[in-house]
Design a protein around this motif. Sequence first.
Motif, PDB file in Angstrom:
ATOM      1  N   TYR A  94      51.746  93.222  75.591  1.00  0.00           N
ATOM      2  CA  TYR A  94      50.421  93.543  75.064  1.00  0.00           C
ATOM      3  C   TYR A  94      50.018  94.974  75.422  1.00  0.00           C
ATOM      4  N   LYS A  97      51.930  97.772  73.504  1.00  0.00           N
ATOM      5  CA  LYS A  97      51.418  97.959  72.142  1.00  0.00           C
ATOM      6  C   LYS A  97      50.087  98.697  72.148  1.00  0.00           C
ATOM      7  N   GLU A  98      49.226  98.360  73.115  1.00  0.00           N
ATOM      8  CA  GLU A  98      47.923  99.017  73.193  1.00  0.00           C
ATOM      9  C   GLU A  98      48.060 100.496  73.536  1.00  0.00           C
ATOM     10  N   LEU A 100      50.638 102.417  72.977  1.00  0.00           N
ATOM     11  CA  LEU A 100      51.289 103.112  71.871  1.00  0.00           C
ATOM     12  C   LEU A 100      50.273 103.465  70.781  1.00  0.00           C
ATOM     13  N   LYS A 101      49.244 102.645  70.614  1.00  0.00           N
ATOM     14  CA  LYS A 101      48.232 102.891  69.591  1.00  0.00           C
ATOM     15  C   LYS A 101      47.226 103.962  70.007  1.00  0.00           C
ATOM     16  N   ASP A 102      47.177 104.283  71.292  1.00  0.00           N
ATOM     17  CA  ASP A 102      46.186 105.232  71.800  1.00  0.00           C
ATOM     18  C   ASP A 102      46.707 106.663  71.641  1.00  0.00           C
ATOM     19  N   GLU A 103      46.171 107.387  70.674  1.00  0.00           N
ATOM     20  CA  GLU A 103      46.644 108.745  70.386  1.00  0.00           C
ATOM     21  C   GLU A 103      46.433 109.705  71.546  1.00  0.00           C
ATOM     22  N   ALA A 106      49.611 110.083  73.614  1.00  0.00           N
ATOM     23  CA  ALA A 106      50.842 110.389  72.880  1.00  0.00           C
ATOM     24  C   ALA A 106      51.738 111.416  73.566  1.00  0.00           C
ATOM     25  N   CYS A 128      59.063 100.335  77.851  1.00  0.00           N
ATOM     26  CA  CYS A 128      58.336 101.013  76.773  1.00  0.00           C
ATOM     27  C   CYS A 128      58.224 102.510  77.059  1.00  0.00           C
TER      28      CYS A 128
END
Length: 306
Positions: A94, A97-98, A100-103, A106, A128
């Motif tokens: 979880y 995934k969270e 990875l979505k947070d720009e 990056a 990850c």
Amino acid sequence: MCRLILILILLVIIVIAYFWWKPEAGGTNTDVLPVVLWHGMGDTCCAPFSLGAIMSLIVEQTKGGFVRSIEIGDNIVMDFQSGFFLHPNEQVDYVCKELLKDERLAKGYNAIGFSQGGQFLRAVAQRCPQPPMRTLITLGGQHQGVFGLPMCPTLTEKSCEYISKLLTTAAYTTKVQEELVQATYWHDPIMENRYRLGSTFLADINNEVYLNTYYSENLNKLRKFVMVKFLNDTIVQPKESQWFEYYTNGQDKLITSLKDSRVYTNLGLDKMDKAGKLVFLGVEGDHLSISKAWFIKNLVPLLLEK
């Protein structure tokens, strides 16, 4: 009377959630790497008297750096319960995934794990690699697991006794592994084979089931892996687990040093050590008893490194 007390407790929780429950802070200073926090057993992401205070301290010391404190689930209750009852593999998946979505993460981030949050964040680093974790700091992390649960102040005495009994007698049964987080890093040195075959989390991330080169390669991508041990710890048994050391197989008295253990080479820690990436810090005090001054002096400089 009991009902009134419960209502008051719920009201306090609601007030805390409304005014102070903020899993993110800062963000005005983009010249420093963001920081990701993961709380320990019996804690939550954002309570103002624990990780909420740490978040504020980091924002202050980094002059506005972005801080994200990991929250499992959608509310304070789910976040608290996950520390006991949601399998670490599900939590790590979880969180990966969270993040990875947070720009904002990056280009990389630093991470601080508190107690069991330490080994959970290490699992994130190993499984990850995107977004890239730069420096991992673990405060009282149980990297080689635990063999003993002497104190459990966040639950009732009856609940603590129940958890201790389960871990002692049935830690490696499928049901307990699935339903109790602490069972997944319960490391019985007397029955080492049973641990390796029964552990559904720790034995895997420590490369004790089979050699997963992906794990060691990803861990070696860290710039630094900082392990903080609490020298007077009465919670983590043995406290040497915080420096990746553990009981010698077959007994629970003598400690095998990290360099003499199989995990040292199996997880690529030997390569990190030779490259000067492993940092071992000791602090006086019991589990997670860390002062603001010590945090600023020893950890903040690591967060400010380019």
